[in-house]
Motif scaffolding. Structure first.
Motif, mmCIF file in Angstrom:
data_model
loop_
_atom_site.group_PDB
_atom_site.id
_atom_site.type_symbol
_atom_site.label_atom_id
_atom_site.label_comp_id
_atom_site.label_asym_id
_atom_site.label_seq_id
_atom_site.Cartn_x
_atom_site.Cartn_y
_atom_site.Cartn_z
ATOM 1 N N SER A 21 0.824 -1.207 0.000
ATOM 2 C CA SER A 21 0.000 0.000 0.000
ATOM 3 C C SER A 21 0.859 1.258 0.000
ATOM 4 O O SER A 21 0.467 2.276 -0.579
ATOM 5 C CB SER A 21 -0.957 -0.006 1.190
ATOM 6 O OG SER A 21 -0.267 0.220 2.393
ATOM 7 N N TYR A 24 1.918 1.708 -3.593
ATOM 8 C CA TYR A 24 0.788 2.197 -4.390
ATOM 9 C C TYR A 24 0.546 3.676 -4.126
ATOM 10 O O TYR A 24 0.300 4.455 -5.053
ATOM 11 C CB TYR A 24 -0.464 1.381 -4.088
ATOM 12 C CG TYR A 24 -1.656 1.813 -4.881
ATOM 13 C CD1 TYR A 24 -1.754 1.520 -6.237
ATOM 14 C CD2 TYR A 24 -2.690 2.531 -4.286
ATOM 15 C CE1 TYR A 24 -2.845 1.922 -6.979
ATOM 16 C CE2 TYR A 24 -3.783 2.934 -5.018
ATOM 17 C CZ TYR A 24 -3.858 2.628 -6.357
ATOM 18 O OH TYR A 24 -4.936 3.036 -7.084
ATOM 19 N N GLY A 37 0.039 4.245 5.248
ATOM 20 C CA GLY A 37 0.664 2.947 5.016
ATOM 21 C C GLY A 37 1.791 2.668 5.988
ATOM 22 O O GLY A 37 1.942 1.546 6.479
#
Length: 61
Positions: A21, A24, A37
């Motif tokens: 995450s 991303y 995250g």
């Protein structure tokens, strides 16, 4: 595979997903997502290590 090892495998998967995450969030350029995250990774790893210590104390690992 006993239940303790299954739980630790799930926690490892949660840690990997939390790290993904972060990647991303970096890709889309979301600073709040990056910080979230990082907090998530710290929380998952902290909980997993605490759980592992409890499993060792009980003799499950």
């Amino acid at each position: 595979m006993n239940k303790a090892k299954l739980v630790m495998a799930i926690m490892a998967l949660a840690g990997v997903l939390a790290m993904c995450s972060i990647g991303y969030a970096i890709a889309i350029g979301n600073v709040l997502g990056i910080l979230g995250g990082i907090v998530l990774v710290i929380a998952v790893f902290g909980y997993a290590f605490t759980m592992k210590r409890k499993f060792r104390e009980r003799g499950l690992l």
